[in-house]
Design a protein around this motif. Structure first.
Motif, PDB file in Angstrom:
ATOM      1  N   HIS A 129      24.997  15.285 -39.635  1.00 26.70           N
ATOM      2  CA  HIS A 129      24.513  16.441 -38.904  1.00 26.70           C
ATOM      3  C   HIS A 129      23.075  16.749 -39.277  1.00 26.70           C
ATOM      4  CE1 HIS A 129      25.726  19.678 -36.205  1.00 26.70           C
ATOM      5  NE2 HIS A 129      24.740  20.345 -36.762  1.00 26.70           N
TER       6      HIS A 129
ATOM      7  N   ASP B  95      21.184  19.596 -32.341  1.00 25.21           N
ATOM      8  CA  ASP B  95      22.619  19.453 -32.113  1.00 25.21           C
ATOM      9  C   ASP B  95      22.907  18.274 -31.210  1.00 25.21           C
ATOM     10  OD1 ASP B  95      23.314  21.544 -33.722  1.00 25.21           O
ATOM     11  OD2 ASP B  95      23.346  23.039 -32.109  1.00 25.21           O
TER      12      ASP B  95
ATOM     13  N   SER C  12      22.429  15.199 -33.112  1.00 21.82           N
ATOM     14  CA  SER C  12      23.543  15.030 -34.051  1.00 21.82           C
ATOM     15  C   SER C  12      24.732  14.379 -33.364  1.00 21.82           C
ATOM     16  CB  SER C  12      23.973  16.386 -34.619  1.00 21.82           C
ATOM     17  OG  SER C  12      22.940  16.939 -35.393  1.00 21.82           O
TER      18      SER C  12
END
Lengths: 343, 343
Positions: free
Chosen positions: B139, B176, B179
């Motif tokens: 992440h 995000d 990720s």
DNA sequence: ATTAGCACTCTCTCTCGATGAGTGCTAATA
DNA sequence: TATTAGCACTCATCGAGAGAGAGTGCTAAT
């Protein structure tokens, strides 16, 4: 039993001299080196009185005097001047931090190193405490179906993890869902806040059984403090070997063995602390192995919250003024660095 | 210059006796205690020969003999019996692991403690190496817009993190997205595989500039090995203080100072290793501060891949047979535990 | 109240001799 | 020829004893 100003002066001289030279201080030294305008014999009389009052002691009859623990205490409380660091020392510290400005772990570790480079004792620095840190991301990862790794990332860039055990298997997709949920609710909260919040939502929105159990598990972790893997970094362990007081191998062994046990040090640093810096001398320490040591601890804060501590462990014959100055300066320094990290 | 079997026998006796007693071994001791059926005088002649050949030496004329480094080397290579642990020792080890079976860090740390409880030396255990570990989740988290924390979770439950710096700000939503991409492509890969894979996809699918730069940054991290925050856990530092060879404070200081520098130990453990266990004696060690020590290292593997090491540091007068047995048993033990974690 | 002077105490260091462990050599032995 | 008993020699270690030196406590003078 108050000291006259001259007695105070003499006590201070003895303590400073002893701290420097590590050898009993004689009346002659005092009369000669520090011009008080009185003779050695007069000093001797005063010293005799100071001994009677318990501030000094003699290793043997024909030796000079050394401070007692009570003497140090008096010095620290009443006599010790407030010292500030030299420019050179400040520079050294600042340069030291330039290399380690990214990761918190490095900063903390580096702090321990820096401290034990400018003072000849052992230093310990505790990692920023997570309970009050804000979380900016969390994730649940399945390790083997029954064991789930909860990873929490704080806004300082530190990471907390904990393995949660479940009696039933959980699918990865489910965990992902819950992770999303987790972040939706908890983002920006501290553990303390999460705990409070969890109680309020547990029955409402997260109705599904598995999710609820996970949440309960997380809460249990919070309650048990089992997240707080309070890492403590040490610096200057080898400095102990340079201290004449600890020439005796058994003493050194006792101390180093103590330093090897991280949880013992955690206890040490964990003590209540009303002032920013506190000093405990000799048997004032509760831990037996360090009862012939002194410990200086300082706190560091972020947004008014206590998040970590700095400790310095040395002989009772410690340069208290300098240690206090260093520890004070460094804790402010860390605070600034952490503030910078958060902008 | 081959040794006769009797010479070998005598050399072995001397080494074993010296390892036990830490005192020069006399001809009389040998002739009396170990019934070889020869007199002290004969033993003396043999010892004299062994000294000439460089296997033994005398602290001074009228003292017994002590093994030289060459003597130890011969012993280790030719004479040393293969020892196995007693049931009691095995039990101790197994019990020790029962407390620390969840988190890898705990297992590794506990390993170091266990080792230095059953042998009186200092142990070091390196954390499973990430390069060959498989990642199950990654992440990217924005710390302040320009600095991004990359967190990678391996299937062993260990976590690697690295701060990536960017000249431009990146929005959280973007991170995000990336990720998700990261996990889509990299899940289950090791760093090595990721590196290889990255090169192939860089121009194809991830066309967007920011994503490409992030990937390049990750690759740079891989190349520079800067992920490998190879943590090393120590055990039994205080054991050094019990070793008569290191009665000299300067020697102890040198060694402890060495142990304080994690990167120096990382180098130490990082050496090439063809056998599972290797021993280096005295000046065979490259690091100067430990040239009067011996080091035994063992590897541990997972799925045929080297992932960590165990080291034991002690005096050249080390119980080599026992250390080898312990290190061998423990490394197998860790391997089993890790295997269990992955099922 | 302060101080000079002096006897006294105790540690530290050095030396000296005794002790004893261990060797090397020589000559006798199997 | 290999082994061994015997003996002289070496050297570290230990303890006693002497001497030096640092420092105090006390007394008497200022």
């Amino acid at each position: 039993m108050k000291l006259t100003s001259r007695q105070g002066k003499i006590l201070e001289i003895i303590i400073k001299d002893f701290i420097n030279k590590a050898e009993p201080v004689s009346s002659r030294t005092i009369a000669k080196s520090y011009n008080l305008g009185i003779s050695a014999a007069t000093v001797r009389n005063e010293m005799s009185d100071l001994e009677e009052m318990g501030y000094l002691e003699q290793p043997h009859t024909s030796a000079g005097r050394t401070p007692t623990q009570k003497g140090y205490r008096f010095y620290v409380d009443q006599l010790m001047p407030i010292k500030s660091l030299t420019q050179k020392e400040r520079n050294y510290i600042n340069t030291g931090y330039q290399q380690a400005l990214d990761e918190i772990d490095n900063i903390v570790q580096q702090t321990a190193k820096i401290i034990s480079h400018i003072i000849p004792y052992t230093s310990m620095v505790s990692h920023p405490h997570m309970k009050t840190n804000k979380y900016i991301h969390g994730h649940l990862v399945s390790l083997d179906g029954f064991r789930v790794l909860l990873v929490l990332i704080t806004e300082l860039g530190t990471i907390e993890k904990k393995i949660l055990e479940f009696p039933f298997g959980i699918k990865e997709e489910k965990l992902d869902e819950i992770s999303v949920l987790l972040n939706k609710y908890f983002k920006g909260m501290s553990l303390e806040e999460i705990e409070r919040y969890l109680i309020s939502i547990l029955d409402q929105e997260i109705v599904e059984q598995q999710a609820a159990i996970i949440m309960q598990n997380i809460m249990k972790g919070i309650e048990e403090n089992s997240f707080c893997t309070e890492k403590i970094y040490l610096g200057g362990t080898s400095n102990i070997l340079d201290i004449p007081e600890f020439k005796d191998r058994e003493k050194v062994k006792k101390i180093i063995r103590f330093l090897e046990e991280e949880h013992l040090m955690a206890c040490l640093l964990d003590r209540e602390q009303t002032n920013k810096v506190i000093i405990s001398i000799g048997s004032e320490n509760e831990s037996l192995p360090i009862q012939d040591c002194s410990l200086v601890t300082a706190t560091y804060h972020l947004n008014g919250q206590l998040i970590g501590k700095i400790g310095v462990l040395g002989p009772t014959r410690m340069e208290y003024d300098k240690v206090v100055a260093v520890v004070d300066y460094i804790s402010t320094n860390i605070e600034n660095i952490l503030k910078n990290i958060l902008n």
